[in-house]
Design a protein around this motif. Structure first.
Motif, PDB file in Angstrom:
ATOM      1  N   LEU A   1       0.832  -1.212   0.000  1.00 50.04           N
ATOM      2  CA  LEU A   1       0.000   0.000   0.000  1.00 50.04           C
ATOM      3  C   LEU A   1       0.866   1.261   0.000  1.00 50.04           C
ATOM      4  O   LEU A   1       0.548   2.236  -0.679  1.00 50.04           O
ATOM      5  CB  LEU A   1      -0.946   0.006   1.192  1.00 50.04           C
ATOM      6  CG  LEU A   1      -2.126  -0.941   1.085  1.00 50.04           C
ATOM      7  CD1 LEU A   1      -2.878  -1.022   2.409  1.00 50.04           C
ATOM      8  CD2 LEU A   1      -3.064  -0.516  -0.035  1.00 50.04           C
ATOM      9  N   ASP A   2       1.960   1.238   0.760  1.00 53.07           N
ATOM     10  CA  ASP A   2       2.861   2.398   0.784  1.00 53.07           C
ATOM     11  C   ASP A   2       3.449   2.681  -0.601  1.00 53.07           C
ATOM     12  O   ASP A   2       3.681   3.822  -0.967  1.00 53.07           O
ATOM     13  CB  ASP A   2       3.999   2.179   1.782  1.00 53.07           C
ATOM     14  CG  ASP A   2       3.560   2.324   3.222  1.00 53.07           C
ATOM     15  OD1 ASP A   2       2.556   3.012   3.482  1.00 53.07           O
ATOM     16  OD2 ASP A   2       4.234   1.746   4.099  1.00 53.07           O
TER      17      ASP A   2
ATOM     18  N   VAL B   1      -3.787   7.195   0.354  1.00 50.87           N
ATOM     19  CA  VAL B   1      -2.967   6.575   1.396  1.00 50.87           C
ATOM     20  C   VAL B   1      -1.825   7.499   1.790  1.00 50.87           C
ATOM     21  O   VAL B   1      -0.903   7.729   1.008  1.00 50.87           O
ATOM     22  CB  VAL B   1      -2.416   5.209   0.921  1.00 50.87           C
ATOM     23  CG1 VAL B   1      -1.489   4.618   1.972  1.00 50.87           C
ATOM     24  CG2 VAL B   1      -3.554   4.249   0.597  1.00 50.87           C
TER      25      VAL B   1
ATOM     26  N   THR C   1       1.197   3.785   6.232  1.00 49.44           N
ATOM     27  CA  THR C   1       0.685   2.623   6.958  1.00 49.44           C
ATOM     28  C   THR C   1       1.571   2.309   8.154  1.00 49.44           C
ATOM     29  O   THR C   1       2.741   2.677   8.190  1.00 49.44           O
ATOM     30  CB  THR C   1       0.631   1.366   6.057  1.00 49.44           C
ATOM     31  OG1 THR C   1       1.958   1.009   5.682  1.00 49.44           O
ATOM     32  CG2 THR C   1      -0.215   1.590   4.826  1.00 49.44           C
TER      33      THR C   1
ATOM     34  N   VAL D   1      -4.039   2.004   8.122  1.00 53.30           N
ATOM     35  CA  VAL D   1      -3.804   2.845   6.952  1.00 53.30           C
ATOM     36  C   VAL D   1      -4.330   4.231   7.288  1.00 53.30           C
ATOM     37  O   VAL D   1      -5.510   4.390   7.611  1.00 53.30           O
ATOM     38  CB  VAL D   1      -4.535   2.291   5.702  1.00 53.30           C
ATOM     39  CG1 VAL D   1      -4.201   3.132   4.482  1.00 53.30           C
ATOM     40  CG2 VAL D   1      -4.192   0.822   5.471  1.00 53.30           C
TER      41      VAL D   1
END
Length: 73
Positions: free
Chosen positions: A32-33, A40, A43, A52
């Motif tokens: 996700l990063d 975002v 996290t 998140v």
């Protein structure tokens, strides 16, 4: 990655909480990063949980729904 490892998604205000199998939260958090998702901010990953943080005035609910879709939940 979400489809393989995310088993539950929750949210509160500007935080989304992802549950994963033990030992896999860091993989999901790192993905996700590096995803480039504008929503975002960053996290924090433990063993089986990822927090998140939603960027700016974004909604935890909206990002949670997007991540649920990606996870197939």
């Amino acid at each position: 990655v979400c489809a393989d490892w995310v088993v539950e998604v929750g949210h509160s205000a500007n935080i989304v909480v992802l549950r994963t199998p033990p030992g896999t939260a860091n993989v999901v958090g790192s993905a996700l990063d590096r995803s480039g998702l504008a929503e975002v901010l960053g996290t924090v990953a433990g063993d089986d949980t990822v927090f998140v943080i939603v960027a700016g005035g974004g909604s935890g609910e909206a990002l949670a729904e997007r991540l649920r879709d990606l996870a197939g939940l």
